[in-house]
Write an enzyme that holds these catalytic residues in place. Structure first.
Site, PDB file in Angstrom:
ATOM      1  N   CYS A   1     -15.079 -63.214  98.468  1.00 26.88           N
ATOM      2  CA  CYS A   1     -16.433 -62.705  98.132  1.00 26.88           C
ATOM      3  C   CYS A   1     -17.392 -63.470  99.039  1.00 26.88           C
ATOM      4  CB  CYS A   1     -16.759 -62.985  96.679  1.00 26.88           C
ATOM      5  SG  CYS A   1     -15.440 -62.527  95.536  1.00 26.88           S
ATOM      6  N   ALA A   2     -17.528 -63.046 100.262  1.00 28.55           N
ATOM      7  CA  ALA A   2     -18.000 -63.978 101.290  1.00 28.55           C
ATOM      8  C   ALA A   2     -19.467 -63.875 101.695  1.00 28.55           C
ATOM      9  CB  ALA A   2     -17.129 -63.839 102.536  1.00 28.55           C
ATOM     10  N   ALA A   3     -20.144 -62.749 101.435  1.00 23.97           N
ATOM     11  CA  ALA A   3     -21.519 -62.605 101.952  1.00 23.97           C
ATOM     12  C   ALA A   3     -22.503 -63.450 101.156  1.00 23.97           C
ATOM     13  CB  ALA A   3     -21.941 -61.138 101.890  1.00 23.97           C
ATOM     14  N   PRO A   4     -23.511 -64.010 101.813  1.00 23.94           N
ATOM     15  CA  PRO A   4     -23.891 -63.844 103.222  1.00 23.94           C
ATOM     16  C   PRO A   4     -23.130 -64.747 104.188  1.00 23.94           C
ATOM     17  CG  PRO A   4     -25.524 -65.182 102.096  1.00 23.94           C
ATOM     18  CD  PRO A   4     -24.537 -64.759 101.041  1.00 23.94           C
ATOM     19  N   GLY A   5     -22.269 -65.627 103.705  1.00 28.08           N
ATOM     20  CA  GLY A   5     -21.422 -66.352 104.651  1.00 28.08           C
ATOM     21  C   GLY A   5     -21.567 -67.862 104.654  1.00 28.08           C
ATOM     22  N   GLY A   6     -22.316 -68.406 103.684  1.00 28.82           N
ATOM     23  CA  GLY A   6     -22.489 -69.866 103.633  1.00 28.82           C
ATOM     24  C   GLY A   6     -21.144 -70.582 103.619  1.00 28.82           C
TER      25      GLY A   6
ATOM     26  N   CYS B   1     -22.221 -69.807  90.395  1.00 23.76           N
ATOM     27  CA  CYS B   1     -23.492 -70.526  90.326  1.00 23.76           C
ATOM     28  C   CYS B   1     -24.153 -70.186  88.998  1.00 23.76           C
ATOM     29  CB  CYS B   1     -24.376 -70.194  91.526  1.00 23.76           C
ATOM     30  SG  CYS B   1     -24.790 -68.451  91.660  1.00 23.76           S
TER      31      CYS B   1
HETATM   32  C1  LIG Z   1     -21.843 -65.578  94.962  1.00 22.03           C
HETATM   33  S1  LIG Z   1     -21.841 -64.316  96.108  1.00 22.03           S
HETATM   34  C2  LIG Z   1     -20.975 -65.016  97.444  1.00 22.03           C
HETATM   35  C3  LIG Z   1     -21.741 -66.012  98.248  1.00 22.03           C
HETATM   36  C4  LIG Z   1     -20.988 -66.464  99.479  1.00 22.03           C
HETATM   37  N1  LIG Z   1     -19.691 -66.981  99.131  1.00 22.03           N
HETATM   38  C5  LIG Z   1     -21.729 -67.487 100.295  1.00 22.03           C
HETATM   39  O1  LIG Z   1     -21.420 -68.663 100.209  1.00 22.03           O
HETATM   40  O2  LIG Z   1     -22.615 -67.123 101.081  1.00 22.03           O
HETATM   41  C6  LIG Z   1     -20.687 -63.190  95.478  1.00 22.03           C
HETATM   42  C7  LIG Z   1     -20.400 -61.996  96.351  1.00 22.03           C
HETATM   43  O3  LIG Z   1     -19.434 -61.181  95.679  1.00 22.03           O
HETATM   44  C8  LIG Z   1     -19.714 -59.836  95.961  1.00 22.03           C
HETATM   45  N2  LIG Z   1     -19.123 -58.937  94.918  1.00 22.03           N
HETATM   46  C9  LIG Z   1     -19.753 -58.207  93.987  1.00 22.03           C
HETATM   47  N3  LIG Z   1     -18.881 -57.510  93.250  1.00 22.03           N
HETATM   48  C10 LIG Z   1     -17.659 -57.785  93.724  1.00 22.03           C
HETATM   49  C11 LIG Z   1     -16.352 -57.358  93.389  1.00 22.03           C
HETATM   50  N4  LIG Z   1     -16.121 -56.513  92.405  1.00 22.03           N
HETATM   51  N5  LIG Z   1     -15.339 -57.851  94.120  1.00 22.03           N
HETATM   52  C12 LIG Z   1     -15.567 -58.709  95.124  1.00 22.03           C
HETATM   53  N6  LIG Z   1     -16.780 -59.165  95.466  1.00 22.03           N
HETATM   54  C13 LIG Z   1     -17.814 -58.698  94.784  1.00 22.03           C
HETATM   55  C14 LIG Z   1     -21.221 -59.776  95.985  1.00 22.03           C
HETATM   56  O4  LIG Z   1     -21.673 -58.673  96.739  1.00 22.03           O
HETATM   57  C15 LIG Z   1     -21.599 -61.114  96.602  1.00 22.03           C
HETATM   58  O5  LIG Z   1     -21.821 -60.983  97.978  1.00 22.03           O
END
Ligand SMILES: C[S@@+](CC[C@H](N)C(=O)[O-])C[C@H]1O[C@@H](n2cnc3c(N)ncnc32)[C@H](O)[C@@H]1O
Length: 560
Positions: free
Chosen positions: A130-135, A252
């Site tokens: 679950c990588a966006a925005p990529g931190g 978080c």
């Molecule tokens: C907490 S954020 C990730 C932040 C990222 N790891 C960073 O450090 O920049 C969680 C991410 O999971 C994605 N997400 C939402 N529903 C999801 C699903 N069912 N399966 C996988 N990822 C999902 C969201 O779009 C979001 O970008």
């Protein structure tokens, strides 16, 4: 319903949330509430892929070298992140040219902990699910140092694009970006990865202080929905992890259902996993324990998980757990090594080119001399001649300067047969592509991939991506245009500046650098051709010099 207690500074917090936090924290609750009156902390992570330095040396070098108005002074270390630093609220590093050059990534300090716990090693196969925005992806890539394969996945298309841009900005060469569901990835990569990070979508309670809007969206129903979604994502991650592999789960939020709850439900479903303790003392986070009683059915060791609280540390709320996959229930999963073997064989049969085939094909693209649209000619004209016996210490030859000297020795040499000449030129071509990979940061073996007229470099470990939605199948090198090869912006950011034959140096804090980022062309004198535009020795983009004008090749979509 929103509680409006103007004096407390937490007027936006939903009442049900406050009540639950009061129950959870008891005597510590007032201190927690008090954090809503304080400004949140600001953090950035220095990028060792760019600076070539460890965090401390880079902070000393760059933190000390810039004045207050550059937004890059006053860095103080975050104890739990190798390259993490706090910066004061009046600094604005996000608006600085060094940000665009990928010298650092702005990241909330607590958010830096999960990738530290993942402990990625060079050479490994790693998934950030679950990588966006990529931190965290960019933090993991920094630890891999250009060696191994990192798959960065994001389910939402628009967010996946931002992820891809950040991977590019930070000069990462060994990562692929996909826009997939965890379920589909789990079908394609059974037991493939050495380490997986699940930084799960969550109710985001830990970010309420930073993002008031998130408070308005809070509800107990959403917490429960997030918890169910986390169960599904974690099950997919379990399928993709090899036995002996490490899974880090993080959120978080403060909600127990999504933290101790998600971990204990997962462990209940997956007897093959054990919880590993977080080394909190080492991270300066002694006592930041998960709370076993907050899970419906706690599993042994739950206190070894990590809970970060804004009233105790300089950072927002976060939770993280480290789990290891131990047993191999053969009837459910394949054995990882078999799986990797399978990929290797598939790769051999599906792969279009070996490096040698690729070089041969590229050389045959030179229809007319001077109009070479192949990668090798581009490298010959624009990259210093490199020797790369040892990937860690690139040597750039100064003696072979000048356009003439860099031209391919096209004619037959004395006593050379036609076949020998061809073979010599092919070998030279391979050396050049090899050197390009090293100059772009590749440490292990790599492949060159061609999608239409676009060329990419990717680590050899990257399996075939057929059937997946791929935004970035490795490092984009550039595009074969009608009469020429045009280097990509990604290559400018990944390339070691000393590898470029032509560099145009700018000072990061001068107007010239900002004008370049706005897309402006400028007057310049020098040899005709591609120039790597650098700010303070960091590549920031390309310019093309002709007739005294430097044409701006900073991508339109990124212009300021
Ligand atoms: C907490 S954020 C990730 C932040 C990222 N790891 C960073 O450090 O920049 C969680 C991410 O999971 C994605 N997400 C939402 N529903 C999801 C699903 N069912 N399966 C996988 N990822 C999902 C969201 O779009 C979001 O970008």
């Amino acid at each position: 319903m929103i509680n409006r207690d103007a004096e407390s500074g937490h007027e936006m917090l939903p009442e049900a949330f406050q009540e639950r936090m009061r129950q959870m924290l008891g005597e510590e609750y007032p201190a927690f509430l008090e954090t809503f009156q304080r400004a949140h902390c600001h953090g950035l992570r220095l990028n060792p892929l760019k600076t070539g330095l460890d965090g401390r040396s880079a902070a000393e070098k760059y933190g000390g070298a810039y004045g207050e108005d550059t937004g890059f002074a006053h860095l103080t270390p975050v104890s739990w992140a190798e390259n993490g630093y706090y910066y004061p609220s009046w600094d604005q590093p996000g608006k600085h040219p060094l940000h665009e050059a990928g010298v650092y990534y702005i990241q909330e300090p607590s958010a830096m902990v999960a990738a530290e716990l993942l402990d990625a090693q060079p050479g490994e196969l790693i998934l950030d699910l679950c990588a966006a925005p990529g931190g965290k992806s960019t933090q993991i890539a920094a630890k891999m140092g250009g060696s191994g394969f990192l798959l960065c996945n994001e389910i939402h298309p628009a967010r996946a694009k931002i992820l891809s841009e950040n991977i590019e900005r930070m000069g990462i060469c060994n990562a692929c970006v996909t826009n997939e569901t965890p379920e589909h990835l789990a079908e394609v990569f059974p037991e493939y990865f050495d380490r997986i990070l699940v930084d799960a979508p969550c109710s985001g309670e830990g970010m309420f202080r930073k993002n008031e809007e998130a408070c308005g969206e809070w509800s107990q129903e959403n917490v429960e929905l997030c918890a169910r979604r986390q169960d599904g994502i974690l099950d997919c991650a379990a399928r993709m992890l090899r036995p002996g592999g490490i899974l880090v789960y993080s959120t978080c939020t403060f909600a127990p259902e999504e933290n101790e709850g998600s971990v204990s439900r997962f462990m209940g479903r997956h007897g093959e996993f054990v919880l590993l303790p977080v080394q909190k003392n080492r991270l300066g986070l002694a006592g930041a324990n998960g709370i076993p009683e907050w899970a419906e059915k706690p599993v042994p060791g739950m206190e070894n998980t990590l809970r970060l609280w804004p009233q105790r540390i300089r950072g927002e709320g976060h939770f993280a757990a480290i789990m290891k996959k131990e047993a191999v229930p053969g009837e459910i999963y394949h054995v990882a090594d078999c799986c990797k073997e399978e990929y290797r064989i598939r790769k051999q049969s599906e792969e279009k080119y070996s490096l040698a085939d690729f070089v041969r094909e590229q050389r045959s693209m030179r229809d007319t001399p001077g109009k070479a649209r192949d990668l090798i000619s581009f490298c010959r004209e624009n990259l210093q001649s490199l020797t790369c016996e040892d990937a860690d210490s690139l040597t750039f030859s100064a003696e072979e300067h000048g356009r003439e000297a860099r031209k391919e020795k096209r004619g037959r040499q004395v006593g050379e047969t036609k076949e020998e000449k061809n073979s010599r030129q092919n070998l030279e071509g391979m050396d050049i592509v090899e050197a390009l990979g090293r100059a772009a940061g590749m440490k292990g073996e790599f492949q060159v991939i061609r999608f239409g007229d676009n060329l990419y470099l990717a680590p050899m470990e990257m399996p075939p991506l057929k059937g997946l939605k791929v935004l970035r199948p490795g490092l984009h090198l550039g595009e074969l245009k009608k009469n020429r090869f045009e280097p990509s912006h990604a290559l400018a950011l990944a390339l070691a500046p000393k590898a470029a034959v032509h560099r145009w140096e700018m000072k990061a804090d001068c107007a010239e650098a900002m004008n370049y980022l706005k897309g402006q062309a400028f007057h310049a004198e020098g040899e005709k051709g591609w120039y790597l535009i650098c700010v303070d020795d960091f590549g920031m983009g390309w310019g093309k010099l002709s007739g005294g004008m430097m044409k701006n090749h900073y991508p339109r979509g990124l212009r300021k």
